[in-house]
Design a protein around this motif. Structure first.
Motif, mmCIF file in Angstrom:
data_model
loop_
_atom_site.group_PDB
_atom_site.id
_atom_site.type_symbol
_atom_site.label_atom_id
_atom_site.label_comp_id
_atom_site.label_asym_id
_atom_site.label_seq_id
_atom_site.Cartn_x
_atom_site.Cartn_y
_atom_site.Cartn_z
ATOM 1 N N LYS A 1 0.831 -1.206 0.000
ATOM 2 C CA LYS A 1 0.000 0.000 0.000
ATOM 3 C C LYS A 1 0.864 1.254 0.000
ATOM 4 O O LYS A 1 0.518 2.260 -0.634
ATOM 5 N N ALA A 2 1.974 1.204 0.733
ATOM 6 C CA ALA A 2 2.893 2.342 0.740
ATOM 7 C C ALA A 2 3.454 2.583 -0.662
ATOM 8 O O ALA A 2 3.551 3.730 -1.129
ATOM 9 N N GLU A 3 3.795 1.486 -1.334
ATOM 10 C CA GLU A 3 4.321 1.595 -2.696
ATOM 11 C C GLU A 3 3.269 2.179 -3.638
ATOM 12 O O GLU A 3 3.568 3.034 -4.478
ATOM 13 N N GLN A 4 2.036 1.724 -3.480
ATOM 14 C CA GLN A 4 0.942 2.241 -4.317
ATOM 15 C C GLN A 4 0.700 3.730 -4.078
ATOM 16 O O GLN A 4 0.324 4.458 -4.992
ATOM 17 N N ALA A 5 0.960 4.162 -2.844
ATOM 18 C CA ALA A 5 0.777 5.573 -2.494
ATOM 19 C C ALA A 5 1.978 6.420 -2.902
ATOM 20 O O ALA A 5 1.969 7.650 -2.706
ATOM 21 N N GLY A 6 3.001 5.786 -3.456
ATOM 22 C CA GLY A 6 4.187 6.521 -3.887
ATOM 23 C C GLY A 6 5.092 6.946 -2.753
ATOM 24 O O GLY A 6 5.876 7.893 -2.886
ATOM 25 N N ILE A 7 5.018 6.231 -1.618
ATOM 26 C CA ILE A 7 5.847 6.568 -0.460
ATOM 27 C C ILE A 7 7.059 5.649 -0.436
ATOM 28 O O ILE A 7 6.911 4.430 -0.319
ATOM 29 N N PRO A 8 8.269 6.174 -0.542
ATOM 30 C CA PRO A 8 9.468 5.328 -0.510
ATOM 31 C C PRO A 8 9.686 4.713 0.868
ATOM 32 O O PRO A 8 9.424 5.350 1.895
ATOM 33 N N VAL A 9 10.162 3.477 0.870
ATOM 34 C CA VAL A 9 10.372 2.728 2.108
ATOM 35 C C VAL A 9 11.820 2.267 2.201
ATOM 36 O O VAL A 9 12.407 1.827 1.209
ATOM 37 N N VAL A 10 12.386 2.378 3.397
ATOM 38 C CA VAL A 10 13.699 1.817 3.712
ATOM 39 C C VAL A 10 13.510 0.895 4.904
ATOM 40 O O VAL A 10 12.782 1.226 5.848
ATOM 41 N N THR A 11 14.129 -0.281 4.873
ATOM 42 C CA THR A 11 14.045 -1.199 6.007
ATOM 43 C C THR A 11 15.354 -1.195 6.786
ATOM 44 O O THR A 11 16.431 -0.933 6.231
ATOM 45 N N ILE A 12 15.253 -1.502 8.067
ATOM 46 C CA ILE A 12 16.427 -1.562 8.934
ATOM 47 C C ILE A 12 16.351 -2.780 9.845
ATOM 48 O O ILE A 12 15.271 -3.325 10.096
ATOM 49 N N ASN A 13 17.514 -3.222 10.298
ATOM 50 C CA ASN A 13 17.649 -4.148 11.413
ATOM 51 C C ASN A 13 17.277 -5.591 11.132
ATOM 52 O O ASN A 13 18.061 -6.493 11.367
ATOM 53 N N SER A 14 16.079 -5.851 10.655
ATOM 54 C CA SER A 14 15.618 -7.234 10.546
ATOM 55 C C SER A 14 14.908 -7.479 9.220
ATOM 56 O O SER A 14 14.356 -6.567 8.614
ATOM 57 N N GLY A 15 14.958 -8.752 8.776
ATOM 58 C CA GLY A 15 14.258 -9.137 7.560
ATOM 59 C C GLY A 15 14.906 -8.657 6.284
ATOM 60 O O GLY A 15 14.222 -8.346 5.306
ATOM 61 N N ALA A 16 16.235 -8.622 6.254
ATOM 62 C CA ALA A 16 16.956 -8.100 5.085
ATOM 63 C C ALA A 16 16.575 -8.817 3.797
ATOM 64 O O ALA A 16 16.453 -8.199 2.738
ATOM 65 N N GLU A 17 16.364 -10.126 3.889
ATOM 66 C CA GLU A 17 16.071 -10.904 2.682
ATOM 67 C C GLU A 17 14.701 -10.591 2.086
ATOM 68 O O GLU A 17 14.407 -10.953 0.939
ATOM 69 N N PHE A 18 13.835 -9.914 2.868
ATOM 70 C CA PHE A 18 12.503 -9.559 2.380
ATOM 71 C C PHE A 18 12.440 -8.111 1.885
ATOM 72 O O PHE A 18 11.458 -7.710 1.267
ATOM 73 N N SER A 19 13.460 -7.340 2.178
ATOM 74 C CA SER A 19 13.440 -5.899 1.925
ATOM 75 C C SER A 19 13.154 -5.560 0.464
ATOM 76 O O SER A 19 12.175 -4.875 0.157
ATOM 77 N N LYS A 20 13.982 -6.019 -0.426
ATOM 78 C CA LYS A 20 13.820 -5.710 -1.844
ATOM 79 C C LYS A 20 12.532 -6.310 -2.389
ATOM 80 O O LYS A 20 11.811 -5.686 -3.191
ATOM 81 N N ARG A 21 12.213 -7.525 -1.926
ATOM 82 C CA ARG A 21 11.001 -8.214 -2.375
ATOM 83 C C ARG A 21 9.737 -7.421 -2.034
ATOM 84 O O ARG A 21 8.754 -7.446 -2.766
ATOM 85 N N PHE A 22 9.784 -6.700 -0.905
ATOM 86 C CA PHE A 22 8.631 -5.920 -0.463
ATOM 87 C C PHE A 22 8.665 -4.485 -0.995
ATOM 88 O O PHE A 22 7.862 -3.654 -0.583
ATOM 89 N N GLY A 23 9.602 -4.197 -1.892
ATOM 90 C CA GLY A 23 9.627 -2.891 -2.544
ATOM 91 C C GLY A 23 10.453 -1.824 -1.876
ATOM 92 O O GLY A 23 10.409 -0.654 -2.285
ATOM 93 N N ALA A 24 11.233 -2.184 -0.849
ATOM 94 C CA ALA A 24 12.059 -1.188 -0.163
ATOM 95 C C ALA A 24 13.244 -0.772 -1.038
ATOM 96 O O ALA A 24 13.766 -1.565 -1.824
ATOM 97 N N LEU A 25 13.680 0.466 -0.869
ATOM 98 C CA LEU A 25 14.810 0.987 -1.628
ATOM 99 C C LEU A 25 16.136 0.414 -1.142
ATOM 100 O O LEU A 25 17.061 0.202 -1.927
ATOM 101 N N ALA A 26 16.238 0.182 0.163
ATOM 102 C CA ALA A 26 17.500 -0.286 0.745
ATOM 103 C C ALA A 26 17.246 -0.879 2.115
ATOM 104 O O ALA A 26 16.183 -0.670 2.721
ATOM 105 N N HIS A 27 18.242 -1.622 2.607
ATOM 106 C CA HIS A 27 18.180 -2.177 3.954
ATOM 107 C C HIS A 27 19.488 -1.879 4.673
ATOM 108 O O HIS A 27 20.570 -2.085 4.118
ATOM 109 N N PHE A 28 19.388 -1.407 5.918
ATOM 110 C CA PHE A 28 20.556 -1.115 6.737
ATOM 111 C C PHE A 28 20.563 -2.026 7.962
ATOM 112 O O PHE A 28 19.586 -2.062 8.718
ATOM 113 N N GLY A 29 21.628 -2.774 8.148
ATOM 114 C CA GLY A 29 21.725 -3.668 9.296
ATOM 115 C C GLY A 29 22.885 -4.617 9.124
ATOM 116 O O GLY A 29 23.782 -4.401 8.309
ATOM 117 N N GLN A 30 22.878 -5.673 9.904
ATOM 118 C CA GLN A 30 23.899 -6.700 9.760
ATOM 119 C C GLN A 30 23.268 -7.963 9.187
ATOM 120 O O GLN A 30 22.060 -8.152 9.285
#
Length: 330
Positions: free
Chosen positions: A122-151
């Motif tokens: 829904k965030a992607e449909q609304a044109g809102i960019p998303v960045v993920t952090i900390n957890s779930g790195a392997e899902f980040s790109k799949r869910f449309g996030a621009l980048a992931h920051f973490g270990q």
């Protein structure tokens, strides 16, 4: 006369350098100490960025993440909105609330990714960019996030297993303080992969310190030969130290993540080592990247995780980090 002019020029340069050092450097340190207050903001248009995490109450890790985010927000002329819910459904609702506010960007954790998939669409449909952090790195790109920051949690766990081997430890317990959190499970799995001894997972309720202490204490009393307890968060390490004392155990307490109390316990040799993933960087870089994306079209990582850790921290590192943990930036 030439000598006098040269001397005057040198004095002027020294004065200029001193002026820069005495103001800029000190101001920068004071801003960091204040957790992101003060200083002149960027002249770019005011942005509103929301951060929604899976944090439970009392977890100091997220205080450090917020310190980094606030510092970046202060610099970037950003209105920073923070909210959290340890329950997956509640976290998804908070993300929806951010979408409804028409924020300019969202930072989110993916500890329980299945619950976040639809709302991030829904965030992607609304044109809102998303960045993920900390957890779930392997899902980040799949869910449309621009980048992931973490270990990389698996790699971090493997590093812990190797460190346990180096210390000659043979029988360990990995304390999972939030059931269903994919990152915590990956950490323990990583430890098990490289640890040459035996490892058993112990699930506890990390938001209930007395119950967690009782669970760890009972495990140490019931299972003979445990010589290492690996906790997956700094606040849990402190609880494990108390459980060890009450159980009369000689097990070494080691932990993921760092805070001021862990540094003190490293110095007191109550904790053997800690794994630092630098949460301040996760908060700072997430806000800064969304600002860069909105103002300059920049994206970091190329679809890969931007690594902020892991680093093994021992007693010898504690004195160096003490002033940073005291101000809440490490």
């Amino acid at each position: 006369m030439r000598t006098a002019r040269t001397a005057a020029a040198v004095i002027a340069v020294i004065a200029l350098a001193a002026g820069c050092s005495n103001s800029g450097g000190k101001d920068s340190e004071n801003k960091a100490s204040a957790g992101g207050s003060g200083g002149k903001a960027a002249s770019t248009p005011r942005l509103k960025i929301a951060m929604v995490t899976h944090s439970g109450e009392g977890d100091t890790f997220w205080d450090i993440v917020q310190s980094g985010a606030k510092q970046a927000a202060s610099k970037d002329n950003v209105d920073f909105l923070y909210s959290n819910d340890k329950e997956a459904g509640g976290q998804a609702q908070l993300v929806q609330a951010a979408i409804d506010k028409k924020v300019d960007g969202i930072v989110v954790t993916l500890a329980k990714p299945d619950a976040m998939k639809d709302v991030l669409a829904k965030a992607e449909q609304a044109g809102i960019p998303v960045v993920t952090i900390n957890s779930g790195a392997e899902f980040s790109k799949r869910f449309g996030a621009l980048a992931h920051f973490g270990q990389d949690e698996s790699v971090a766990g493997e590093a812990v297993g190797e460190e346990l081997n180096n210390r000659g430890l043979k029988k360990a317990v990995c304390v999972i303080h939030e059931q269903g959190n994919v990152s915590l499970e990956q950490r323990c799995a990583g430890v098990k992969k490289t640890f040459k001894g035996t490892l058993e997972n112990l699930n506890v309720d990390g938001t209930n310190a007395p119950a967690t202490q009782s669970s760890v204490e009972a495990k140490l009393q019931a299972t003979k030969g445990i010589d290492a307890v690996v906790t997956l968060g700094a606040p849990i390490a402190a609880v494990a130290v108390k459980a060890k004392a009450d159980a009369g155990s000689k097990a070494e307490i080691d932990t993921f993540d760092l805070n001021a109390e862990v540094v003190k316990r490293l110095q007191a040799k109550e904790v053997g080592f800690a794994v630092d993933q630098q949460p301040y960087l996760q908060g700072y870089e997430a806000i800064d990247m969304l600002w860069l994306y909105k103002t300059n079209g920049d994206i970091l990582g190329g679809g890969k995780t931007v690594l902020t850790g892991p680093a093994i921290i021992t007693e010898k590192d504690a004195s160096t980090l003490e002033k940073y943990t005291a101000r809440g930036t490490r």
